[in-house]
Design a protein around this motif. Structure first.
Motif, PDB file in Angstrom:
ATOM      1  N   GLY A 159      53.222  32.093  42.265  1.00 26.09           N
ATOM      2  CA  GLY A 159      52.720  30.864  41.662  1.00 26.09           C
ATOM      3  C   GLY A 159      51.209  30.806  41.558  1.00 26.09           C
ATOM      4  O   GLY A 159      50.604  29.739  41.744  1.00 26.09           O
ATOM      5  N   VAL A 160      50.595  31.959  41.258  1.00 27.43           N
ATOM      6  CA  VAL A 160      49.133  32.001  41.125  1.00 27.43           C
ATOM      7  C   VAL A 160      48.762  32.370  39.696  1.00 27.43           C
ATOM      8  O   VAL A 160      49.497  33.112  39.024  1.00 27.43           O
ATOM      9  CB  VAL A 160      48.497  33.010  42.111  1.00 27.43           C
ATOM     10  N   PRO A 161      47.634  31.884  39.189  1.00 24.63           N
ATOM     11  CA  PRO A 161      47.199  32.234  37.835  1.00 24.63           C
ATOM     12  C   PRO A 161      46.949  33.733  37.720  1.00 24.63           C
ATOM     13  O   PRO A 161      46.305  34.336  38.594  1.00 24.63           O
ATOM     14  CB  PRO A 161      45.897  31.442  37.663  1.00 24.63           C
ATOM     15  N   ALA A 162      47.422  34.339  36.648  1.00 19.44           N
ATOM     16  CA  ALA A 162      47.258  35.790  36.460  1.00 19.44           C
ATOM     17  C   ALA A 162      45.788  36.183  36.394  1.00 19.44           C
ATOM     18  O   ALA A 162      45.421  37.300  36.765  1.00 19.44           O
ATOM     19  CB  ALA A 162      47.982  36.231  35.192  1.00 19.44           C
ATOM     20  N   GLY A 163      44.939  35.272  35.920  1.00 18.11           N
ATOM     21  CA  GLY A 163      43.520  35.578  35.784  1.00 18.11           C
ATOM     22  C   GLY A 163      42.805  35.790  37.100  1.00 18.11           C
ATOM     23  O   GLY A 163      41.658  36.247  37.115  1.00 18.11           O
ATOM     24  N   GLN A 164      43.455  35.483  38.216  1.00 18.32           N
ATOM     25  CA  GLN A 164      42.817  35.691  39.515  1.00 18.32           C
ATOM     26  C   GLN A 164      43.100  37.080  40.080  1.00 18.32           C
ATOM     27  O   GLN A 164      42.518  37.461  41.093  1.00 18.32           O
ATOM     28  CB  GLN A 164      43.279  34.620  40.506  1.00 18.32           C
ATOM     29  N   LEU A 165      43.978  37.833  39.421  1.00 18.74           N
ATOM     30  CA  LEU A 165      44.277  39.201  39.849  1.00 18.74           C
ATOM     31  C   LEU A 165      43.528  40.189  38.956  1.00 18.74           C
ATOM     32  O   LEU A 165      43.552  40.079  37.734  1.00 18.74           O
ATOM     33  CB  LEU A 165      45.776  39.479  39.754  1.00 18.74           C
ATOM     34  N   LYS A 166      42.856  41.120  39.598  1.00 19.01           N
ATOM     35  CA  LYS A 166      42.138  42.165  38.864  1.00 19.01           C
ATOM     36  C   LYS A 166      42.666  43.517  39.338  1.00 19.01           C
ATOM     37  O   LYS A 166      42.642  43.822  40.535  1.00 19.01           O
ATOM     38  CB  LYS A 166      40.640  42.062  39.122  1.00 19.01           C
ATOM     39  N   ILE A 167      43.160  44.323  38.410  1.00 16.13           N
ATOM     40  CA  ILE A 167      43.693  45.640  38.744  1.00 16.13           C
ATOM     41  C   ILE A 167      42.624  46.692  38.487  1.00 16.13           C
ATOM     42  O   ILE A 167      42.068  46.759  37.390  1.00 16.13           O
ATOM     43  CB  ILE A 167      44.955  45.942  37.918  1.00 16.13           C
ATOM     44  N   GLU A 168      42.330  47.488  39.506  1.00 19.10           N
ATOM     45  CA  GLU A 168      41.323  48.543  39.384  1.00 19.10           C
ATOM     46  C   GLU A 168      42.005  49.874  39.080  1.00 19.10           C
ATOM     47  O   GLU A 168      42.932  50.288  39.790  1.00 19.10           O
ATOM     48  CB  GLU A 168      40.508  48.664  40.678  1.00 19.10           C
ATOM     49  N   LEU A 169      41.542  50.528  38.023  1.00 16.69           N
ATOM     50  CA  LEU A 169      42.082  51.823  37.624  1.00 16.69           C
ATOM     51  C   LEU A 169      40.966  52.861  37.639  1.00 16.69           C
ATOM     52  O   LEU A 169      39.849  52.578  37.201  1.00 16.69           O
ATOM     53  CB  LEU A 169      42.683  51.759  36.211  1.00 16.69           C
ATOM     54  N   THR A 170      41.262  54.046  38.124  1.00 19.92           N
ATOM     55  CA  THR A 170      40.310  55.150  38.028  1.00 19.92           C
ATOM     56  C   THR A 170      40.624  55.950  36.770  1.00 19.92           C
ATOM     57  O   THR A 170      41.672  55.777  36.147  1.00 19.92           O
ATOM     58  CB  THR A 170      40.410  56.089  39.245  1.00 19.92           C
ATOM     59  N   GLU A 171      39.713  56.842  36.417  1.00 16.82           N
ATOM     60  CA  GLU A 171      39.921  57.657  35.233  1.00 16.82           C
ATOM     61  C   GLU A 171      41.178  58.512  35.346  1.00 16.82           C
ATOM     62  O   GLU A 171      41.847  58.789  34.355  1.00 16.82           O
ATOM     63  CB  GLU A 171      38.699  58.547  34.997  1.00 16.82           C
ATOM     64  N   SER A 172      41.534  58.908  36.573  1.00  8.73           N
ATOM     65  CA  SER A 172      42.720  59.742  36.769  1.00  8.73           C
ATOM     66  C   SER A 172      43.996  59.004  36.381  1.00  8.73           C
ATOM     67  O   SER A 172      44.988  59.624  35.993  1.00  8.73           O
ATOM     68  CB  SER A 172      42.813  60.193  38.230  1.00  8.73           C
ATOM     69  N   VAL A 173      43.979  57.668  36.475  1.00  8.06           N
ATOM     70  CA  VAL A 173      45.144  56.884  36.065  1.00  8.06           C
ATOM     71  C   VAL A 173      45.289  56.916  34.551  1.00  8.06           C
ATOM     72  O   VAL A 173      46.393  57.027  34.005  1.00  8.06           O
ATOM     73  CB  VAL A 173      45.017  55.426  36.549  1.00  8.06           C
ATOM     74  N   VAL A 174      44.163  56.843  33.870  1.00  8.63           N
ATOM     75  CA  VAL A 174      44.164  56.780  32.414  1.00  8.63           C
ATOM     76  C   VAL A 174      44.535  58.127  31.796  1.00  8.63           C
ATOM     77  O   VAL A 174      45.222  58.204  30.777  1.00  8.63           O
ATOM     78  CB  VAL A 174      42.779  56.331  31.899  1.00  8.63           C
TER      79      VAL A 174
END
Length: 262
Positions: A159-174
C-alpha cells in the motif's frame, strides 16, 4: 603416481578444467589444493546461506541519502547477513554464491518485500513519509519473466506509492537483452517506479543506455568520489557527470561521500 584414487583425480581434473574455462578457454590449468579449498568454501557458504534464508538471518540496513543542505531525502537498502555465531557478513562475501546457486531469486524477492514494508512504516511517520528507497536488483532477478508484475504486486500489497521505490541497475543488468530490459523498465515506469543507473562512469556504454532506457537518476561511482580534494581529475569527472545529468533532466547522486570536501 598412484597415491590418489581415480575418483579424486577426476574431480581434481574437473576443477582444473573449470579454471581453464574461466580463464577464457584455450588454456591450460593444473590442479592445486587451493582450488579444492575454494570449492569446499563455496559449498559451505551456499549451505549456510540456504539455512540463513530459512532462519531469517538476512537484514536490510538503510543508508541515508542527503541533499546539498544535509536534509535526508531518501535511503539506499543495504543487504547484510548476520550469522548467529560470527561477524556481520557483507554482500561481497555471499552475493556471488547466491548468483551462481540461484539463491539470489528468493533473496532478491525478500529484499524488495522488506523494502516495501519499510516504506509503509515510514509512510506512517510525518517526518519520513516523503523518503524514497533505492534497492539494488541483480541481473538474474531482473531477468525473471515475472519480475515486473512481482514488483507491482509487492507495492500494492504494502500500500505504498510506486514513486517512492527506486530500482538500481548496473550496466551488467542491462547487457544482453536491451529490448527486454527496456520493456520491463517502461512498464514499471508507467506504474511510477523510478530507476537509477548504478556505478555510472565505470562501464563501456552508459551513455547509450541513458539514451535508450528510461532512467530517472545516475549514481556517480565511489571511485570518482574518494579522491576529491586530492585529485583534480576526479573533481572534473564528477562535475561533468553532474552537468550531464542536469542536461538530460536526471537526478544525480554520489556514493562514498564521507568528508565535507566531498
Amino acid at each position: 603416481g598412484d597415491a590418489e584414487p581415480v575418483d579424486a583425480l577426476l574431480k581434481q581434473a574437473d576443477m582444473a578444467l573449470y579454471q581453464a574455462k574461466d580463464a577464457g578457454r584455450n588454456a591450460i590449468r593444473f590442479f592445486n589444493p587451493a582450488m579444492q579449498a575454494a570449492v569446499e568454501q563455496r559449498i559451505q557458504t551456499e549451505t549456510a546461506l540456504r539455512q540463513a534464508i530459512a532462519a531469517r538471518e538476512l537484514q536490510l540496513h538503510y543508508q541515508p541519502q542527503v541533499d546539498a543542505q544535509g536534509r535526508v531525502v531518501g535511503a539506499e537498502a543495504l543487504l547484510r547477513w548476520q550469522p548467529p555465531q560470527g561477524p556481520l557478513v557483507l554482500p561481497a562475501g555471499f552475493i556471488d554464491v547466491a548468483e551462481d546457486s540461484g539463491l539470489i531469486a528468493p533473496i532478491g524477492r525478500w529484499v524488495l518485500e522488506t523494502a516495501c514494508a519499510q516504506l509503509r512504516a515510514w509512510g506512517a511517520q510525518a517526518h519520513a513519509r516523503h523518503l524514497k528507497l533505492s534497492v539494488n536488483v541483480s541481473a538474474r532477478q531482473f531477468r525473471q519473466p515475472d519480475f515486473e508484475p512481482q514488483v507491482r504486486q509487492m507495492l500494492e500489497h504494502a500500500g505504498v506509492p510506486a514513486g517512492q521505490l527506486k530500482i538500481e541497475l548496473t550496466e551488467s543488468v542491462v547487457l544482453g537483452d536491451v529490448a527486454d530490459t527496456k520493456h520491463k523498465m517502461q512498464a514499471l515506469r508507467a506504474h511510477g517506479v523510478d530507476f537509477s543507473l548504478d556505478d555510472f562512469g565505470t562501464g563501456y556504454a552508459s551513455l547509450t543506455y541513458l539514451k535508450q532506457l528510461p532512467f530517472t537518476q545516475i549514481k556517480i561511482d565511489r571511485s570518482f568520489v574518494t579522491d576529491i580534494g586530492r585529485d583534480e581529475s576526479d573533481e572534473a569527472i564528477c562535475a561533468t557527470i553532474i552537468s550531464l545529468g542536469r542536461s538530460l533532466g536526471l537526478e544525480v547522486v554520489a556514493e562514498g561521500v564521507e568528508t565535507p570536501v566531498q
